[in-house]
Design a protein around this motif. Structure first.
Motif, PDB file in Angstrom:
ATOM      1  N   VAL A 171     -17.602   6.191   1.791  1.00 19.86           N
ATOM      2  CA  VAL A 171     -16.226   6.478   1.398  1.00 19.86           C
ATOM      3  C   VAL A 171     -16.275   7.053  -0.010  1.00 19.86           C
ATOM      4  CG1 VAL A 171     -13.913   5.542   1.007  1.00 19.86           C
ATOM      5  CG2 VAL A 171     -15.375   4.541   2.772  1.00 19.86           C
ATOM      6  N   CYS A 172     -15.439   8.012  -0.287  1.00 19.32           N
ATOM      7  CA  CYS A 172     -15.316   8.567  -1.630  1.00 19.32           C
ATOM      8  C   CYS A 172     -13.855   8.544  -2.061  1.00 19.32           C
ATOM      9  CB  CYS A 172     -15.839  10.000  -1.697  1.00 19.32           C
ATOM     10  SG  CYS A 172     -17.635  10.136  -1.494  1.00 19.32           S
ATOM     11  N   ALA A 173     -13.654   8.530  -3.350  1.00 15.80           N
ATOM     12  CA  ALA A 173     -12.301   8.509  -3.893  1.00 15.80           C
ATOM     13  C   ALA A 173     -12.223   9.418  -5.098  1.00 15.80           C
ATOM     14  CB  ALA A 173     -11.904   7.090  -4.288  1.00 15.80           C
ATOM     15  N   LEU A 174     -11.053  10.013  -5.269  1.00 17.34           N
ATOM     16  CA  LEU A 174     -10.763  10.822  -6.436  1.00 17.34           C
ATOM     17  C   LEU A 174      -9.858  10.001  -7.336  1.00 17.34           C
ATOM     18  CD1 LEU A 174     -11.277  13.701  -7.546  1.00 17.34           C
ATOM     19  CD2 LEU A 174      -9.102  14.361  -6.515  1.00 17.34           C
ATOM     20  N   THR A 175     -10.283   9.779  -8.574  1.00 13.24           N
ATOM     21  CA  THR A 175      -9.521   8.920  -9.477  1.00 13.24           C
ATOM     22  C   THR A 175      -8.362   9.682 -10.109  1.00 13.24           C
ATOM     23  OG1 THR A 175     -10.798   9.451 -11.458  1.00 13.24           O
ATOM     24  CG2 THR A 175     -11.656   7.710 -10.023  1.00 13.24           C
ATOM     25  N   ILE A 176      -7.546   8.937 -10.838  1.00  9.26           N
ATOM     26  CA  ILE A 176      -6.431   9.544 -11.564  1.00  9.26           C
ATOM     27  C   ILE A 176      -6.939  10.597 -12.539  1.00  9.26           C
ATOM     28  CG2 ILE A 176      -4.460   9.050 -13.056  1.00  9.26           C
ATOM     29  CD1 ILE A 176      -4.251   7.855 -10.263  1.00  9.26           C
ATOM     30  N   ALA A 216     -22.669  23.935 -14.570  1.00 13.47           N
ATOM     31  CA  ALA A 216     -21.476  23.405 -15.223  1.00 13.47           C
ATOM     32  C   ALA A 216     -20.871  22.284 -14.381  1.00 13.47           C
ATOM     33  CB  ALA A 216     -20.444  24.515 -15.421  1.00 13.47           C
ATOM     34  N   THR A 217     -20.166  21.376 -15.064  1.00 15.58           N
ATOM     35  CA  THR A 217     -19.483  20.284 -14.373  1.00 15.58           C
ATOM     36  C   THR A 217     -18.227  20.806 -13.693  1.00 15.58           C
ATOM     37  OG1 THR A 217     -20.304  18.635 -15.913  1.00 15.58           O
ATOM     38  CG2 THR A 217     -18.318  18.068 -14.681  1.00 15.58           C
ATOM     39  N   ILE A 218     -18.001  20.351 -12.482  1.00 17.33           N
ATOM     40  CA  ILE A 218     -16.834  20.767 -11.702  1.00 17.33           C
ATOM     41  C   ILE A 218     -15.855  19.608 -11.633  1.00 17.33           C
ATOM     42  CG2 ILE A 218     -16.024  21.459  -9.418  1.00 17.33           C
ATOM     43  CD1 ILE A 218     -18.692  22.856  -9.012  1.00 17.33           C
ATOM     44  N   ILE A 219     -14.585  19.898 -11.882  1.00 21.19           N
ATOM     45  CA  ILE A 219     -13.537  18.878 -11.796  1.00 21.19           C
ATOM     46  C   ILE A 219     -12.819  19.054 -10.465  1.00 21.19           C
ATOM     47  CG2 ILE A 219     -11.431  17.965 -12.819  1.00 21.19           C
ATOM     48  CD1 ILE A 219     -12.393  19.006 -15.492  1.00 21.19           C
ATOM     49  N   PRO A 220     -12.896  18.060  -9.578  1.00 14.47           N
ATOM     50  CA  PRO A 220     -12.292  18.208  -8.250  1.00 14.47           C
ATOM     51  C   PRO A 220     -10.807  17.852  -8.245  1.00 14.47           C
ATOM     52  CG  PRO A 220     -13.444  16.136  -8.380  1.00 14.47           C
ATOM     53  CD  PRO A 220     -13.649  16.814  -9.716  1.00 14.47           C
ATOM     54  N   SER A 221     -10.081  18.453  -7.313  1.00 12.68           N
ATOM     55  CA  SER A 221      -8.677  18.094  -7.115  1.00 12.68           C
ATOM     56  C   SER A 221      -8.412  17.630  -5.687  1.00 12.68           C
ATOM     57  CB  SER A 221      -7.766  19.296  -7.419  1.00 12.68           C
ATOM     58  OG  SER A 221      -8.026  20.350  -6.508  1.00 12.68           O
ATOM     59  N   LEU A 222      -9.405  17.765  -4.790  1.00 16.89           N
ATOM     60  CA  LEU A 222      -9.249  17.334  -3.405  1.00 16.89           C
ATOM     61  C   LEU A 222     -10.631  17.098  -2.829  1.00 16.89           C
ATOM     62  CD1 LEU A 222      -6.861  18.584  -0.696  1.00 16.89           C
ATOM     63  CD2 LEU A 222      -9.314  18.678  -0.211  1.00 16.89           C
ATOM     64  N   LEU A 223     -10.761  16.051  -1.992  1.00 15.80           N
ATOM     65  CA  LEU A 223     -12.025  15.729  -1.335  1.00 15.80           C
ATOM     66  C   LEU A 223     -11.880  15.891   0.165  1.00 15.80           C
ATOM     67  CD1 LEU A 223     -12.961  12.384  -3.163  1.00 15.80           C
ATOM     68  CD2 LEU A 223     -13.441  14.735  -3.882  1.00 15.80           C
ATOM     69  N   ALA A 224     -12.994  16.201   0.826  1.00 14.35           N
ATOM     70  CA  ALA A 224     -13.027  16.264   2.282  1.00 14.35           C
ATOM     71  C   ALA A 224     -14.424  15.853   2.726  1.00 14.35           C
ATOM     72  CB  ALA A 224     -12.692  17.674   2.768  1.00 14.35           C
ATOM     73  N   PHE A 239       0.821  -1.211   0.000  1.00 14.61           N
ATOM     74  CA  PHE A 239       0.000   0.000   0.000  1.00 14.61           C
ATOM     75  C   PHE A 239       0.856   1.263   0.000  1.00 14.61           C
ATOM     76  CE2 PHE A 239      -2.732  -3.220   2.011  1.00 14.61           C
ATOM     77  CZ  PHE A 239      -3.831  -3.126   1.178  1.00 14.61           C
ATOM     78  N   ALA A 240       0.323   2.274  -0.674  1.00 20.64           N
ATOM     79  CA  ALA A 240       0.968   3.577  -0.690  1.00 20.64           C
ATOM     80  C   ALA A 240       0.300   4.540   0.274  1.00 20.64           C
ATOM     81  CB  ALA A 240       0.929   4.159  -2.103  1.00 20.64           C
ATOM     82  N   ASP A 241      -0.967   4.270   0.614  1.00 25.59           N
ATOM     83  CA  ASP A 241      -1.700   5.219   1.446  1.00 25.59           C
ATOM     84  C   ASP A 241      -2.754   4.462   2.237  1.00 25.59           C
ATOM     85  OD1 ASP A 241      -2.224   7.700   2.480  1.00 25.59           O
ATOM     86  OD2 ASP A 241      -3.566   8.317   0.863  1.00 25.59           O
ATOM     87  N   VAL A 242      -3.178   5.026   3.349  1.00 22.76           N
ATOM     88  CA  VAL A 242      -4.230   4.443   4.169  1.00 22.76           C
ATOM     89  C   VAL A 242      -5.206   5.536   4.565  1.00 22.76           C
ATOM     90  CG1 VAL A 242      -2.982   4.738   6.355  1.00 22.76           C
ATOM     91  CG2 VAL A 242      -4.728   2.949   6.137  1.00 22.76           C
ATOM     92  N   GLU A 243      -6.481   5.187   4.619  1.00 19.68           N
ATOM     93  CA  GLU A 243      -7.509   6.147   4.996  1.00 19.68           C
ATOM     94  C   GLU A 243      -8.569   5.418   5.811  1.00 19.68           C
ATOM     95  OE1 GLU A 243      -9.716   9.468   5.625  1.00 19.68           O
ATOM     96  OE2 GLU A 243      -7.734   9.407   4.684  1.00 19.68           O
ATOM     97  N   THR A 244      -8.879   5.943   6.979  1.00 16.27           N
ATOM     98  CA  THR A 244      -9.884   5.323   7.835  1.00 16.27           C
ATOM     99  C   THR A 244     -11.187   6.100   7.784  1.00 16.27           C
ATOM    100  OG1 THR A 244      -9.193   6.607   9.756  1.00 16.27           O
ATOM    101  CG2 THR A 244      -8.112   4.474   9.408  1.00 16.27           C
ATOM    102  N   TYR A 303     -11.106   9.160   0.860  1.00 15.77           N
ATOM    103  CA  TYR A 303     -11.507   9.870   2.067  1.00 15.77           C
ATOM    104  C   TYR A 303     -12.706   9.160   2.666  1.00 15.77           C
ATOM    105  CZ  TYR A 303     -11.019  13.959   5.060  1.00 15.77           C
ATOM    106  OH  TYR A 303     -10.750  14.790   6.129  1.00 15.77           O
ATOM    107  N   GLY A 304     -12.601   8.759   3.931  1.00 17.11           N
ATOM    108  CA  GLY A 304     -13.665   8.024   4.595  1.00 17.11           C
ATOM    109  C   GLY A 304     -14.526   8.909   5.461  1.00 17.11           C
ATOM    110  N   SER A 305     -15.654   8.335   5.883  1.00 16.61           N
ATOM    111  CA  SER A 305     -16.551   9.004   6.810  1.00 16.61           C
ATOM    112  C   SER A 305     -17.227   7.923   7.638  1.00 16.61           C
ATOM    113  CB  SER A 305     -17.576   9.846   6.045  1.00 16.61           C
ATOM    114  OG  SER A 305     -18.375  10.593   6.956  1.00 16.61           O
TER     115      SER A 305
END
Length: 639
Positions: free
Chosen positions: A308-313, A344-352, A238-243, A302-304
């Motif tokens: 859980v949500c994820a931002l793809t490549i 309009a469609t929004i392109i995200p770069s970070l989730l919270a 694994f490269a990253d962990v998110e709880t 990013y978990g809750s």
């Protein structure tokens, strides 16, 4: 003469008119054996170990072609050529002798010799084949429990050998490697079917599936439905962990697949057909095929509490579980979320992710939030839209200063972020908004904030590192920047009922501070992580310190009462990143760096604390009870 039987010779007086002849008689018998001839039974085909269908027949004559009666014929099988009955025979009136040949057990050309003393022998041959009526199949290569990373090809090919009851190879038999249900864990083979060669061997190469842990593959022989089972162990780094609150997700370093384990009551593990999973198994899918994908590839997770949500490549957002904006609850597969601002469609770069709200940063650095916002956690200044359409993520942009953000973090019912003001001092002041019952907005009051407002800074010369602001359950933290008066000093504000602010105050269960409190101990940190009821931070070397609630060992020390000052996590493991669940902690080994976001280099995940739902990933099954693990323990399924 040369014919058998009675013969006569007459003696007669020459020129006599008197019948004075005298007759001689004799009986001619067969001469000694002079010729042996093969009559029948040569070049027959047979299954090994069987008697030939036709007897072997030879004929013995004398040199004039007369049948040799009573001649002794010896029958002698060659090497590995079985038995004969009788081993010796005597020719009858017709000059023939015969025998029954039971061929040997080896599938090869076999021979048997018929011989008579003084004559060259006759050699019979028979072609034998394996006994296909009695066969077995065994593993000959690749059957040991090979261990390789998920989705990789095993170094040793899989081979089976098909033989008869005598060990003869069955040539040309068909072996199937990927019949329905033959592969457990996903994956593929280089040849779906293969044919046994001259040694009875069939082979294929096995590329493991994406499932971590035990995988198996079954080879099946076509005619007798024989089966041979191969097993392998697939590992994942694994490269990253998110709880989340009671679940954990890891991002694989090799392919960015997301593996989740722990509580799954709302589908927050991203897999169908399971309740809870205590170890990493199959990655999160974006379709119905759990074993073969397609699998989600994430650059940030990013978990809750229940989603859980994820931002793809490709900067697309996928969510699973009880995610905000989904048409139904408990969606167990990653579902694409179309993010718009209404037009309009929004392109995200970070989730919270908060508990019931969610925020993003756009590629341009603008902030936008959605979800439950009656306490101001969306930063819109007003209540959020009444509803959201199916599969539509409608955002309301945050109002007030600043207009652009470098970082954002969502707490349980509030949000904090770092404004971006062209590297000025203002860019190093956190802003918070939302519920403020514990002073988690850090602005000196306990009133909710509907729009972003700057926290009360500890001193005029204090500046916070924009990448370190972290919002937890009801408190938030940040670390002083290199340009500040005490670089690396940590500050926290909000709820302090379990000592999660780390300021050394006595733990009373009700304490709260609405302005930033200096974390005690004099340590300098580079990263800080605010959880539900506890906080952890990392030094530049990767040493982890935690403080706050500790009734389940979530601070990485012996289970005890809450701790209000930083406590070193035991075992000496160094971490580059941490993530805090409600009652547990996880981290990825390494050394912290200045890069915000996941690293692609492989590390090892360790977890500690509560394991009620298997969220630590350290045992085959969830504990089913309150069984704390206070020592950082390696998550299973890793090398």
């Amino acid at each position: 003469g040369t014919t058998l039987g009675a013969q006569t010779a007459v003696a007669k007086l020459t020129n006599s008119f008197v019948d004075d002849s005298t007759k001689f008689s004799a009986t001619a018998t067969t001469g000694p054996p002079g010729v042996i001839t093969l009559v029948s039974g040569n070049n027959q085909l047979s299954t090994v170990g069987k008697a030939l269908a036709l007897p072997l027949v030879v004929k013995i004559t004398d040199t004039f072609g007369n049948n040799a009666v009573g001649a002794k014929v010896n029958w002698t099988p060659g090497n590995l050529s079985g038995t004969v009955s009788p081993p010796t025979d005597t020719t009858g009136a017709d000059g023939t002798a015969s025998a029954t040949w039971t061929v040997g057990n080896t599938a090869t050309a076999q021979t048997l010799t018929a011989s008579v003393a003084g004559l060259p022998p006759i050699v019979f041959t028979a072609t034998t084949s394996a006994d296909t009526g009695h066969i077995t199949m065994t593993e000959v290569a690749g059957s040991t429990n090979q261990t390789q990373p998920v989705s990789s090809t095993l170094p040793t090919s899989l081979s089976v050998k098909v033989i008869d009851q005598f060990g003869n190879p069955i040539v040309g038999d068909v072996v199937t490697w990927n019949a329905a249900g033959a592969i457990v864990g996903g994956g593929s083979v280089s040849a779906a079917t293969s044919v046994t060669d001259g040694t009875g061997t069939a082979s294929t190469s096995w590329t493991l599936g994406a499932r971590a842990g035990a995988q198996s593959l079954q080879a099946r022989e076509a005619t007798r439905s024989l089966a041979a089972t191969f097993t392998a162990t697939a590992t994942v780094q694994f490269a990253d962990v998110e709880t989340g609150h009671f679940q954990t997700c890891g991002v694989a370093s090799a392919n960015n697949h997301v593996y989740c384990w722990g509580l799954n009551d709302a589908g927050q593990l991203g897999k169908t057909g399971v309740i809870n999973t205590a170890i990493p198994t199959i990655p999160v899918v974006t379709g119905s095929d759990t074993l073969n994908g397609p699998f989600l590839q994430a650059r940030q997770v990013y978990g809750s509490r229940s989603y859980v949500c994820a931002l793809t490549i490709a900067h697309q957002m996928y969510c699973w579980g009880d995610a905000i904006g989904q048409a139904s609850t408990g969606v167990p597969v990653a579902t694409f979320q179309n993010i718009t601002d209404g037009s309009a469609t929004i392109i995200p770069s970070l989730l919270a992710n908060g508990q019931e709200h969610q925020c993003i940063l756009t590629l341009a650095g603008q902030g936008a939030c959605t979800g439950f916002g009656l306490q101001g956690q969306t930063g819109a200044g007003v209540s959020p839209p009444a509803s959201t359409a199916a599969n539509l993520f409608v955002l309301t942009r945050t109002i007030g200063a600043p207009a652009y953000w470098s970082n954002m973090s969502a707490g349980q019912s509030f949000t904090c972020g770092m404004g971006r003001y062209d590297n000025s001092l203002a860019s190093q002041i956190p802003y918070c908004w939302g519920f403020n019952g514990s002073g988690q907005l850090g602005n000196g009051s306990f009133a909710n904030g509907l729009a972003p407002i700057a926290i009360t800074m500890p001193a005029a010369a204090t500046a916070f590192d924009s990448g370190t602001v972290s919002a937890g359950g009801q408190h938030a933290c940040a670390i002083e920047a290199n340009t500040s008066t005490t670089p690396g000093a940590a500050w926290c504000w909000g709820s302090n009922g379990f000592g999660q602010l780390g300021n050394g105050n006595a733990v009373t269960g009700v304490e709260r501070d609405s302005i930033p409190q200096l974390v005690a101990g004099g340590n300098t940190f580079v990263k800080i992580f605010a959880g539900q009821y506890h906080t952890c931070a990392l030094t530049a070397a990767g040493a982890a310190y935690c403080w706050g609630r500790n009734d389940f060992g979530q601070l990485g020390t012996a289970v005890s009462a809450a701790v209000s000052t930083p406590t070193l996590v035991g075992t000496g493991v160094l971490f580059r990143s941490l993530s805090l669940g409600e009652l547990f902690t996880c981290g990825v080994t390494g050394v912290p760096n200045a890069v915000i976001g996941p690293s692609q280099s492989p590390g090892t995940i360790y977890c500690w604390g509560d394991n009620l739902f298997g969220q630590l990933g350290i045992s085959a099954q969830a504990s089913g009870g309150d069984s704390p693990t206070p020592t950082p323990t390696k998550v299973l399924g890793q090398p």
